[in-house]
Scaffold this motif. Structure first.
Motif, short mmCIF file in Angstrom:
data_model
loop_
_atom_site.label_atom_id
_atom_site.label_comp_id
_atom_site.label_asym_id
_atom_site.label_seq_id
_atom_site.Cartn_x
_atom_site.Cartn_y
_atom_site.Cartn_z
N TYR A 203 0.83 -1.21 0.00
CA TYR A 203 0.00 0.00 0.00
C TYR A 203 0.87 1.25 0.00
O TYR A 203 0.58 2.22 -0.72
CB TYR A 203 -0.91 -0.02 1.22
CG TYR A 203 -2.00 1.03 1.21
CD1 TYR A 203 -3.02 1.00 0.26
CD2 TYR A 203 -2.01 2.04 2.17
CE1 TYR A 203 -4.03 1.96 0.27
CE2 TYR A 203 -3.02 3.00 2.18
CZ TYR A 203 -4.02 2.95 1.23
OH TYR A 203 -5.02 3.91 1.23
N ALA A 204 1.94 1.22 0.78
CA ALA A 204 2.86 2.36 0.80
C ALA A 204 3.57 2.51 -0.54
O ALA A 204 3.74 3.63 -1.04
CB ALA A 204 3.87 2.17 1.94
N ALA A 205 3.98 1.39 -1.13
CA ALA A 205 4.64 1.43 -2.44
C ALA A 205 3.70 1.98 -3.51
O ALA A 205 4.13 2.74 -4.40
CB ALA A 205 5.11 0.03 -2.83
N SER A 227 4.22 7.43 1.10
CA SER A 227 5.49 7.41 0.38
C SER A 227 6.67 7.54 1.36
O SER A 227 7.68 6.85 1.22
CB SER A 227 5.54 8.55 -0.63
OG SER A 227 6.80 8.64 -1.26
N LYS A 228 6.50 8.39 2.34
CA LYS A 228 7.55 8.56 3.36
C LYS A 228 7.78 7.24 4.11
O LYS A 228 8.94 6.87 4.38
CB LYS A 228 7.15 9.66 4.35
CG LYS A 228 8.19 9.95 5.41
CD LYS A 228 7.73 11.08 6.33
CE LYS A 228 8.76 11.35 7.41
NZ LYS A 228 8.31 12.45 8.33
N ALA A 229 6.70 6.55 4.43
CA ALA A 229 6.83 5.26 5.11
C ALA A 229 7.57 4.27 4.23
O ALA A 229 8.44 3.52 4.70
CB ALA A 229 5.45 4.73 5.49
N TYR A 230 7.23 4.25 2.95
CA TYR A 230 7.88 3.32 2.01
C TYR A 230 9.38 3.59 1.93
O TYR A 230 10.18 2.65 1.83
CB TYR A 230 7.23 3.45 0.64
CG TYR A 230 7.85 2.55 -0.41
CD1 TYR A 230 7.75 1.16 -0.30
CD2 TYR A 230 8.56 3.07 -1.48
CE1 TYR A 230 8.32 0.33 -1.25
CE2 TYR A 230 9.13 2.25 -2.44
CZ TYR A 230 9.02 0.88 -2.32
OH TYR A 230 9.60 0.06 -3.25
N LYS A 231 9.76 4.86 1.98
CA LYS A 231 11.18 5.21 1.88
C LYS A 231 11.99 4.71 3.07
O LYS A 231 13.22 4.63 3.00
CB LYS A 231 11.33 6.72 1.74
CG LYS A 231 10.86 7.26 0.39
CD LYS A 231 10.96 8.77 0.34
CE LYS A 231 10.46 9.31 -0.98
NZ LYS A 231 10.47 10.81 -1.02
N ARG A 232 11.32 4.37 4.16
CA ARG A 232 12.03 3.79 5.31
C ARG A 232 12.66 2.44 4.94
O ARG A 232 13.57 1.97 5.63
CB ARG A 232 11.09 3.61 6.49
CG ARG A 232 10.56 4.91 7.08
CD ARG A 232 9.81 4.68 8.37
NE ARG A 232 9.21 5.89 8.88
CZ ARG A 232 9.86 6.85 9.54
NH1 ARG A 232 11.16 6.72 9.76
NH2 ARG A 232 9.22 7.92 9.98
N LEU A 233 12.17 1.84 3.87
CA LEU A 233 12.69 0.54 3.42
C LEU A 233 13.69 0.68 2.28
O LEU A 233 14.03 -0.31 1.63
CB LEU A 233 11.52 -0.34 2.97
CG LEU A 233 10.54 -0.77 4.06
CD1 LEU A 233 9.25 -1.29 3.45
CD2 LEU A 233 11.16 -1.82 4.96
N ALA A 234 14.20 1.89 2.05
CA ALA A 234 15.06 2.15 0.89
C ALA A 234 16.25 1.20 0.81
O ALA A 234 16.61 0.73 -0.27
CB ALA A 234 15.54 3.60 0.90
N GLN A 235 16.86 0.90 1.95
CA GLN A 235 18.03 0.02 1.93
C GLN A 235 17.66 -1.43 1.64
O GLN A 235 18.55 -2.26 1.41
CB GLN A 235 18.77 0.11 3.26
CG GLN A 235 17.98 -0.41 4.46
CD GLN A 235 18.76 -0.34 5.75
OE1 GLN A 235 19.97 -0.16 5.74
NE2 GLN A 235 18.08 -0.50 6.87
N HIS A 236 16.36 -1.71 1.61
CA HIS A 236 15.89 -3.07 1.35
C HIS A 236 15.31 -3.25 -0.05
O HIS A 236 14.93 -4.38 -0.41
CB HIS A 236 14.84 -3.47 2.39
CG HIS A 236 15.33 -3.36 3.80
ND1 HIS A 236 16.20 -4.26 4.36
CD2 HIS A 236 15.08 -2.42 4.76
CE1 HIS A 236 16.46 -3.91 5.63
NE2 HIS A 236 15.80 -2.79 5.87
#
Length: 257
Positions: A203-205, A227-236
């Motif tokens: 959903y965030a993506a 979108s901000k929440a999704y970016k928390r997974l950037a390293q993944h």
């Protein structure tokens, strides 16, 4: 070997599939961080640990996921957004988890799934690993013994028929070289913590993608905090596949057919 938990998102003419990939040696670590987040949800807002987390319901204020009526009344829109963000933060604590989203201009989830499998197969070949996919779907009747023999038999038939397009995506892979093992394992999200996790990430993506491609969903307004929440997974985000861990396929490509 990796386990991949997959759920869909999107709307109208654009659909997405998001997978959480975790190696077998990292499975317990991912579960530890996720359950730690669930405990905090219960301690902070009273969201019971076995309550299904569904992103649309959680973020848009639907349902009554808390233990008491008072807690449900206090579980405001802002608190629900914070709850979603908290769970994403806990997923990000697992160093070995990887995220892949495949999206495109079609209403057909099965068509997106074929492309998802194709990208995952290519990645597994690059990594010299193998993958087993768990996909959000009905595997059969939950309580067959209470349904009666005929009703249970029909429920099983429907579940098997519903999974057919996804089985075919797996079985079309070259047997001698395929890296995605077995048929997809259908798991009801009500009973799978990691399918729920894939739903929250997906959903965030989706909202992150809407910000990048507003023309694909002209009637919808993306939520920047997703979108901000999704970016928390950037390293993944899965490296080398798409942008920001998202592979977009145009609807006019032959791959949809």
């Amino acid at each position: 070997m990796y386990f991949c938990y997959v759920d869909d998102s999107g709307a109208d003419q654009g659909r997405t599939l998001t997978g959480l990939l975790v190696p077998e040696v990292g499975w317990s670590d991912l579960l530890h961080h996720w359950l730690e987040g669930r405990r905090k949800l219960e301690q902070t807002w009273g969201v019971l640990k076995n309550t299904e987390l569904h992103a649309v319901h959680l973020v848009k204020g639907r349902g009554r996921p808390c233990a008491t009526e008072e807690q449900n009344k206090n579980f405001s829109r802002q608190a629900r957004i914070a709850a979603h963000d908290l769970m994403i933060k806990h997923l990000a604590k697992c160093e070995s988890v990887r995220v892949l989203t495949v999206a495109g201009g079609t209403t057909r989830i099965a068509a997106v799934y074929r492309l998802f499998v194709s990208h995952l197969e290519a990645w597994a070949l690059e990594q010299d690993t193998r993958v087993v996919i768990m996909f959000d779907g009905q595997s059969g009747p939950d309580e067959a013994e209470e349904m009666g023999q005929d009703a249970a038999r029909e429920a099983w038939k429907q579940a098997i028929r519903g999974a057919k397009p996804y089985r075919e995506a797996h079985r079309s892979l070259p047997l001698a070289s395929r890296r995605i093992l077995e048929d997809p394992i259908m798991q009801d999200s009500r009973y799978s913590q990691f399918i729920q996790a894939a739903d929250l990430v997906g959903y965030a993506a989706f909202h992150h993608l809407m910000l990048e491609r507003p023309e694909a969903w002209p009637k919808l307004t993306p939520m920047g905090f997703m979108s901000k929440a999704y970016k928390r997974l950037a390293q993944h985000w899965l490296p080398g596949h798409g942008t920001d861990g998202i592979v977009w396929v145009d609807s006019d490509t032959d791959s949809w057919h």
